[in-house]
Scaffold this motif. Structure first.
Motif, PDB file in Angstrom:
ATOM      1  N   SER A   1      -6.407   9.711 -76.469  1.00  0.00           N
ATOM      2  CA  SER A   1      -6.056   9.436 -75.299  1.00  0.00           C
ATOM      3  C   SER A   1      -7.108   8.835 -74.388  1.00  0.00           C
ATOM      4  CB  SER A   1      -5.914  11.024 -74.694  1.00  0.00           C
ATOM      5  OG  SER A   1      -5.886  10.904 -73.332  1.00  0.00           O
ATOM      6  N   THR A   2      -6.632   8.306 -73.314  1.00  0.00           N
ATOM      7  CA  THR A   2      -7.410   7.361 -72.470  1.00  0.00           C
ATOM      8  C   THR A   2      -8.139   8.317 -71.546  1.00  0.00           C
ATOM      9  OG1 THR A   2      -5.573   7.177 -71.160  1.00  0.00           O
ATOM     10  CG2 THR A   2      -6.080   5.286 -72.610  1.00  0.00           C
TER      11      THR A   2
ATOM     12  N   TYR B   1       9.714  10.860 -73.804  1.00  0.00           N
ATOM     13  CA  TYR B   1       8.612  11.257 -72.776  1.00  0.00           C
ATOM     14  C   TYR B   1       8.566  10.454 -71.356  1.00  0.00           C
ATOM     15  CZ  TYR B   1       3.978  12.549 -71.060  1.00  0.00           C
ATOM     16  OH  TYR B   1       2.884  13.112 -70.465  1.00  0.00           O
ATOM     17  N   SER B   2       8.497   9.279 -71.521  1.00  0.00           N
ATOM     18  CA  SER B   2       8.441   8.613 -70.339  1.00  0.00           C
ATOM     19  C   SER B   2       9.679   8.124 -69.689  1.00  0.00           C
ATOM     20  CB  SER B   2       7.634   7.313 -70.327  1.00  0.00           C
ATOM     21  OG  SER B   2       8.202   6.322 -71.040  1.00  0.00           O
ATOM     22  N   SER B   3      10.808   8.556 -70.636  1.00  0.00           N
ATOM     23  CA  SER B   3      12.276   7.859 -70.077  1.00  0.00           C
ATOM     24  C   SER B   3      12.973   9.057 -69.333  1.00  0.00           C
ATOM     25  CB  SER B   3      13.049   7.275 -70.905  1.00  0.00           C
ATOM     26  OG  SER B   3      12.989   8.293 -72.305  1.00  0.00           O
TER      27      SER B   3
ATOM     28  N   CYS C   1      -4.887   2.573 -67.128  1.00  0.00           N
ATOM     29  CA  CYS C   1      -4.285   1.201 -66.929  1.00  0.00           C
ATOM     30  C   CYS C   1      -3.748   0.850 -65.753  1.00  0.00           C
ATOM     31  CB  CYS C   1      -3.374   1.197 -68.147  1.00  0.00           C
ATOM     32  SG  CYS C   1      -4.010   1.646 -69.863  1.00  0.00           S
ATOM     33  N   THR C   2      -4.576   1.399 -64.568  1.00  0.00           N
ATOM     34  CA  THR C   2      -3.819   1.182 -63.382  1.00  0.00           C
ATOM     35  C   THR C   2      -4.863   0.031 -62.480  1.00  0.00           C
ATOM     36  OG1 THR C   2      -4.991   3.234 -62.999  1.00  0.00           O
ATOM     37  CG2 THR C   2      -2.673   3.270 -63.024  1.00  0.00           C
TER      38      THR C   2
ATOM     39  N   ASN D   1       8.619  12.934 -77.934  1.00  0.00           N
ATOM     40  CA  ASN D   1       7.720  11.744 -77.725  1.00  0.00           C
ATOM     41  C   ASN D   1       8.549  10.457 -77.736  1.00  0.00           C
ATOM     42  OD1 ASN D   1       4.775  12.707 -77.544  1.00  0.00           O
ATOM     43  ND2 ASN D   1       5.536  13.584 -79.517  1.00  0.00           N
ATOM     44  N   SER D   2       9.694  10.558 -78.167  1.00  0.00           N
ATOM     45  CA  SER D   2      10.659   9.364 -77.973  1.00  0.00           C
ATOM     46  C   SER D   2      11.253   9.260 -76.404  1.00  0.00           C
ATOM     47  CB  SER D   2      11.572   9.304 -79.172  1.00  0.00           C
ATOM     48  OG  SER D   2      12.447  10.286 -79.128  1.00  0.00           O
TER      49      SER D   2
ATOM     50  N   LEU E   1       1.814  10.172 -67.435  1.00  0.00           N
ATOM     51  CA  LEU E   1       2.067   8.864 -68.083  1.00  0.00           C
ATOM     52  C   LEU E   1       0.789   7.952 -67.833  1.00  0.00           C
ATOM     53  CD1 LEU E   1       4.526   7.408 -69.583  1.00  0.00           C
ATOM     54  CD2 LEU E   1       5.434   6.896 -67.300  1.00  0.00           C
ATOM     55  N   ILE E   2       0.802   7.023 -68.599  1.00  0.00           N
ATOM     56  CA  ILE E   2      -0.141   5.848 -68.361  1.00  0.00           C
ATOM     57  C   ILE E   2       0.633   4.675 -67.852  1.00  0.00           C
ATOM     58  CG2 ILE E   2      -1.658   4.319 -69.791  1.00  0.00           C
ATOM     59  CD1 ILE E   2      -1.853   6.123 -72.028  1.00  0.00           C
ATOM     60  N   GLY E   3      -0.261   4.058 -66.817  1.00  0.00           N
ATOM     61  CA  GLY E   3       0.605   2.760 -66.345  1.00  0.00           C
ATOM     62  C   GLY E   3       1.177   2.757 -65.134  1.00  0.00           C
ATOM     63  N   GLU E   4       0.753   4.190 -64.419  1.00  0.00           N
ATOM     64  CA  GLU E   4       1.604   4.295 -63.095  1.00  0.00           C
ATOM     65  C   GLU E   4       0.618   4.513 -62.123  1.00  0.00           C
ATOM     66  OE1 GLU E   4       5.151   6.558 -63.329  1.00  0.00           O
ATOM     67  OE2 GLU E   4       6.192   4.844 -64.467  1.00  0.00           O
TER      68      GLU E   4
ATOM     69  N   LEU F   1      -3.623  13.888 -78.817  1.00  0.00           N
ATOM     70  CA  LEU F   1      -2.191  13.703 -78.663  1.00  0.00           C
ATOM     71  C   LEU F   1      -2.018  14.173 -77.239  1.00  0.00           C
ATOM     72  CD1 LEU F   1       0.737  13.994 -79.122  1.00  0.00           C
ATOM     73  CD2 LEU F   1       0.229  16.105 -79.855  1.00  0.00           C
TER      74      LEU F   1
END
Lengths: 392, 392
Positions: free
Chosen positions: A226-227, A390-392, A77-78, A387-388, A120-123, A186
């Motif tokens: 997964s993507t 993971y990206s923070s 998603c980049t 998983n809550s 991570l997705i989106g970076e 996952l």
């Protein structure tokens, strides 16, 4: 071991600085031939990461000279920039390999360099660090680099995963990362398998597809796809041995099965590995559909975590499928105790011993002769915590 | 309020001793006419509890004179004995009502008594206690018993749920239990709605099906479907008012919507209510499929729990559907911040404020003009704890 168990391959795993914690995050696997045959299977998610879109193109040619893999970022998603970054990674890898003189195969072309990413997705990836890391990885390539490569592709994995099976004069080995799977997944699953058997791309493709269908495709840790999932199989032909097709296919399946089990055994936050066998189904598709429905039932996954043989939740899950069955003919065993017979109360549930990590659920549809095994995990507070945050 | 807000109904809620902790566990709702019209919608799970099989038969006649509901046991997967127990419960209820003189409608027949059960699957009900409880409930029937009835059907509910909407001279009211939903269901959802409007069974059925389709059917707390879900709508005609069909249907929808929101707001272990709106879909079916896929993604549900606007997991979930869309045209907003534009990075995710219980996800498929709203919950350690210890 790992991707360098087979002759004709070198590998490396280094820290390129993509991960902020300084852990290894870049792996390189190089095929030195004489063959460059390859096959690949990719995520069926319609939202595919840039490296998946790129590598699908590469695999269409049936040749892979090198695989470059990074953890620390999925490059999913980049947008167009993400795809350009993947392309630049392949270009850089080919150029660096050629400069270093890894040209036994007549020089590496970017179009034969597969790229895998996870994180991570989106970076967007930090391309400066990544491209510098490629040079570093090329400089460290060795025929013993398989373990370092397996370590460098870890994300939330607690251990690195490798497997090797040897045939008569040839070997299939590989590495995997992820606490997940191919079809549903996952986090991301990345797998690179190598062999020195002398096998053309079409036969690799057939063996790999047959193997993933009953191994990675039947692992369903948390129902999420997964993507970025990618499974690659590279053949160098360095053993000069042409294996019998069935023996080779079985070796590929055995390595996939071993790695798939390792993924389930290391799934994020899991405390139980759940083996779900659906028997007496009217078709294999029915068996898989029912197995997957059981595997994805959160209430059941919680019950298994609590060591509660709650067979009613198994029946609830079966009841949501379109498989052929009559409710009053269903039988369910948990750890071999038939707690549900003919859709109703069976043997005493207190006989079920669930203290061990492996839990076996058998669902008898009483509707035919087909069967399938799906592997899943329980649902735990640790899964939620991991998983809550993971990206923070 | 509740099921006795409308004229022509009495209700009771008592402790029959079915629950071992002595809490209320038996509810009774009686329609005193002059009409006995009714409609029902039941779980689509193919493994149906005995009371569902019984009540489906009752509703085929379009008349319901009473509904008897128990918590403390689902009477599901209990075989022929379970069905006999449900039958006996209906027989006893009719007999007890007739003995007590509740025969304004010409006497209660067992075939017009609907039965609902909720609790653990796979255990027979304590019929002695239950049948004695029916007599006790009949003795306590009052036109003000709605709240007690709503309390008696609670299982893991932290609060009882009721709703009322009034029309021009008529009323629709009701009660619900469950932290879940109709099509997919977490624990069992039981809903009884009553109205004093003068409406025949066919119109009740049309209004109820239209209402549940966009309310209870679009609540997806944990993707699990119960064996016992039941929604009943009973009309007494006691107001002697024949409402305009559209106004009546809207009142039924509003009560269902209110109760559905209360279910999500009280879902087991949840800390967030997630409103998922899918817009610009090619069809309503596409919008619902995408909404449900997002609602059921455990990784996303964990991220929402962690107040992490992880839009990559939304895209992953969309990518597993068969809906019409192009990956590079997808847009996603979380709490109105468009964090994903054209399938890639959008506005700064740090702008998303997720401190409140309600979280709004908007998924723009850029593929048409249809839309749908699905409500879901986050995945929490409390959910795991509550559901890993439920039957033990």
């Amino acid at each position: 071991m790992s991707v360098t168990a087979a002759q004709g391959f070198t590998a490396a795993g280094i820290a390129a600085g993509i991960k902020e914690n300084g852990n290894p995050d870049l792996a390189l696997v190089v095929n030195h031939g004489p063959r460059l045959a390859a096959a690949g299977v990719f995520t069926s998610n319609r939202v595919k990461a840039a490296p998946v879109l790129w590598s699908e193109q590469v695999l269409r040619g049936g040749e892979v000279s090198a695989v470059v893999l990074n953890s620390g970022g999925a490059n999913a998603c980049t947008g167009p920039q993400g795809f350009q970054d993947t392309h630049a990674t392949a270009e850089k890898t080919a150029e660096s390999l050629n400069t270093a003189g890894h040209d036994e195969t007549g020089g590496h072309a970017p179009g034969t360099v597969a790229v895998c990413s996870t994180g991570l997705i989106g970076e967007l990836l930090p391309m400066g660090k990544l491209l510098t890391g490629v040079d570093k990885a090329v400089a460290q390539l060795t025929p013993h680099g398989g373990e370092k490569a397996a370590i460098a592709i870890k994300t939330t994995d607690s251990v690195h995963k490798t497997a090797v099976v040897s045939g008569d004069g040839w070997t299939v080995g590989g590495m995997a990362k992820g606490a997940g799977m191919l079809a549903p997944g996952l986090a991301t699953m990345l797998v690179v398998l190598t062999t020195d058997a002398d096998v053309p791309a079409a036969e690799l493709d057939a063996a790999l597809r047959a193997a993933t269908r009953t191994t990675f495709d039947r692992v369903d840790s948390d129902g999420c796809m997964s993507t970025n999932d990618t499974v690659l199989l590279l053949a160098s032909g360095a053993s000069r041995v042409v294996p019998e097709a069935a023996a080779f296919a079985e070796a590929v399946r055995a390595v996939c099965d071993d790695l798939a089990r390792q993924l389930i055994g290391d799934a994020e936050g899991a405390s139980k590995d759940i083996r779900i066998e659906v028997i007496h189904a009217a078709s294999e598709d029915d068996a898989v559909e029912v197995g997957r429905s059981i595997a994805r039932n959160n209430l059941l996954k919680c019950a298994i975590h609590g060591e509660d043989p709650n067979w009613g939740r198994v029946l609830s899950a079966i009841g949501t499928t379109s498989a052929a069955f009559e409710p009053d003919r269903l039988n369910v065993a948990i750890n071999d105790v038939w707690v549900c017979k003919n859709g109703s109360v069976g043997e005493d549930r207190s006989l079920v011993d669930m203290r061990y990590r492996e839990v076996r659920i058998t669902a008898d549809l009483a509707a035919g002769t087909d069967s399938a095994v799906i592997w899943a995990n329980d649902l735990t507070a640790d899964y939620v915590h991991e998983n809550s945050a993971y990206s923070s």
